[in-house]
Write a protein that holds these residues in place. Sequence first.
Motif, PDB file in Angstrom:
ATOM      1  N   GLY A  38      -2.783 -11.366   6.102  1.00 50.35           N
ATOM      2  CA  GLY A  38      -1.784 -12.399   5.865  1.00 50.35           C
ATOM      3  C   GLY A  38      -1.458 -12.617   4.403  1.00 50.35           C
ATOM      4  N   HIS A  39      -2.064 -11.834   3.513  1.00 55.43           N
ATOM      5  CA  HIS A  39      -1.909 -12.063   2.081  1.00 55.43           C
ATOM      6  C   HIS A  39      -1.338 -10.878   1.297  1.00 55.43           C
ATOM      7  N   TYR A  40      -1.174  -9.728   1.965  1.00 57.51           N
ATOM      8  CA  TYR A  40      -0.554  -8.584   1.283  1.00 57.51           C
ATOM      9  C   TYR A  40      -0.050  -7.615   2.355  1.00 57.51           C
ATOM     10  N   PRO A  41       0.892  -6.744   2.012  1.00 58.86           N
ATOM     11  CA  PRO A  41       1.413  -5.786   2.996  1.00 58.86           C
ATOM     12  C   PRO A  41       0.427  -4.631   3.230  1.00 58.86           C
ATOM     13  N   VAL A  42      -0.312  -4.698   4.301  1.00 54.28           N
ATOM     14  CA  VAL A  42      -1.287  -3.652   4.617  1.00 54.28           C
ATOM     15  C   VAL A  42      -0.572  -2.332   4.857  1.00 54.28           C
ATOM     16  N   ALA A  43      -1.082  -1.263   4.265  1.00 55.84           N
ATOM     17  CA  ALA A  43      -0.498   0.069   4.436  1.00 55.84           C
ATOM     18  C   ALA A  43      -1.432   0.945   5.263  1.00 55.84           C
ATOM     19  N   ALA A  44      -0.876   1.943   5.897  1.00 56.93           N
ATOM     20  CA  ALA A  44      -1.690   2.911   6.640  1.00 56.93           C
ATOM     21  C   ALA A  44      -2.683   3.555   5.693  1.00 56.93           C
ATOM     22  N   GLY A  45      -3.943   3.636   6.110  1.00 55.39           N
ATOM     23  CA  GLY A  45      -4.964   4.244   5.269  1.00 55.39           C
ATOM     24  C   GLY A  45      -5.701   3.271   4.383  1.00 55.39           C
ATOM     25  N   ASP A  46      -5.370   1.977   4.458  1.00 62.95           N
ATOM     26  CA  ASP A  46      -6.112   0.978   3.678  1.00 62.95           C
ATOM     27  C   ASP A  46      -7.485   0.746   4.304  1.00 62.95           C
ATOM     28  N   MET A  47      -8.497   0.606   3.448  1.00 63.27           N
ATOM     29  CA  MET A  47      -9.855   0.316   3.894  1.00 63.27           C
ATOM     30  C   MET A  47     -10.409  -0.832   3.065  1.00 63.27           C
ATOM     31  N   GLY A  48     -10.765  -1.935   3.725  1.00 61.41           N
ATOM     32  CA  GLY A  48     -11.384  -3.060   3.031  1.00 61.41           C
ATOM     33  C   GLY A  48     -12.863  -2.794   2.804  1.00 61.41           C
ATOM     34  N   VAL A 108      -8.659   1.895  -1.096  1.00 59.85           N
ATOM     35  CA  VAL A 108      -9.707   0.910  -0.848  1.00 59.85           C
ATOM     36  C   VAL A 108      -9.242  -0.423  -1.420  1.00 59.85           C
ATOM     37  N   VAL A 109      -9.416  -1.471  -0.632  1.00 63.94           N
ATOM     38  CA  VAL A 109      -8.932  -2.802  -0.989  1.00 63.94           C
ATOM     39  C   VAL A 109     -10.118  -3.752  -1.083  1.00 63.94           C
ATOM     40  N   VAL A 110     -10.167  -4.547  -2.155  1.00 68.66           N
ATOM     41  CA  VAL A 110     -11.234  -5.537  -2.320  1.00 68.66           C
ATOM     42  C   VAL A 110     -10.622  -6.897  -2.647  1.00 68.66           C
ATOM     43  N   GLU A 111     -11.384  -7.961  -2.388  1.00 71.51           N
ATOM     44  CA  GLU A 111     -10.907  -9.317  -2.673  1.00 71.51           C
ATOM     45  C   GLU A 111     -12.079 -10.159  -3.178  1.00 71.51           C
ATOM     46  N   PRO A 112     -12.589  -9.827  -4.385  1.00 71.32           N
ATOM     47  CA  PRO A 112     -13.731 -10.563  -4.926  1.00 71.32           C
ATOM     48  C   PRO A 112     -13.357 -11.967  -5.388  1.00 71.32           C
ATOM     49  N   ASP A 113     -14.321 -12.844  -5.355  1.00 75.42           N
ATOM     50  CA  ASP A 113     -14.156 -14.212  -5.851  1.00 75.42           C
ATOM     51  C   ASP A 113     -13.693 -14.166  -7.310  1.00 75.42           C
TER      52      ASP A 113
END
Length: 206
Positions: free
Chosen positions: A103-113, A149-154
């Motif tokens: 809900g916070h960015y446009p997820v693309a095919a192949g994204d890995m959190g 690879v997608v990260v969302e650190p504090d």
Amino acid sequence: MSLFTSNDSAALAANHHHCRVPGVGDFSLRPLAVPGDMPLLHGWVTQDYARYWGMQQATLAEVDAAYRALQQGAHSACYLGLYHGEPAFLLECYDPAHDVLAGHYPVAAGDMGMHFLVAPPTRRVPGFTRAVMRVILDFLFRDPATRRVVVEPDVRNDKIHVINRHAGFVYQQEIALPHKRAHLACCTREQHQAALQTAWPVKETL
């Protein structure tokens, strides 16, 4: 090879990974064992240094339940990282398309959190955390389906921002997640390879 696999023996064997980092040593990853690894993990996540993990007050049963759900989920998986055969870090990976992050960015095919937590140190190894990040990205990009690879650190976690940028992550924006204010950052295979060419071996230590 798929990062999200069933628990059959062939799938689990395929998801073991071995890697040597120059100047640091030998690493490996294996699927996290529930409940076998839970007392160890509970000892990590409840310490003060792991405050950004958000489980400091969790009981052993709560840690067991949380990681059982992740391991049994169709869009998430957890791995225990070993250094010279001893437990050294935890890796969580997930499909952002099936996470609140979507809900916070446009997820693309192949994204890995991805999230990772290093074990409490028993001795200082120069460049260790950066080496862990290198091993993790090598493992995640081993899957040809992983493009980014997608990260969302504090936002307050200053040390991890240094580690991320060193590995090739490009910071995008701040986002408000239900449990924290976070930086959204992404790293493609090409960005990580470029970072390896310019930033390794590591002279600084974290």
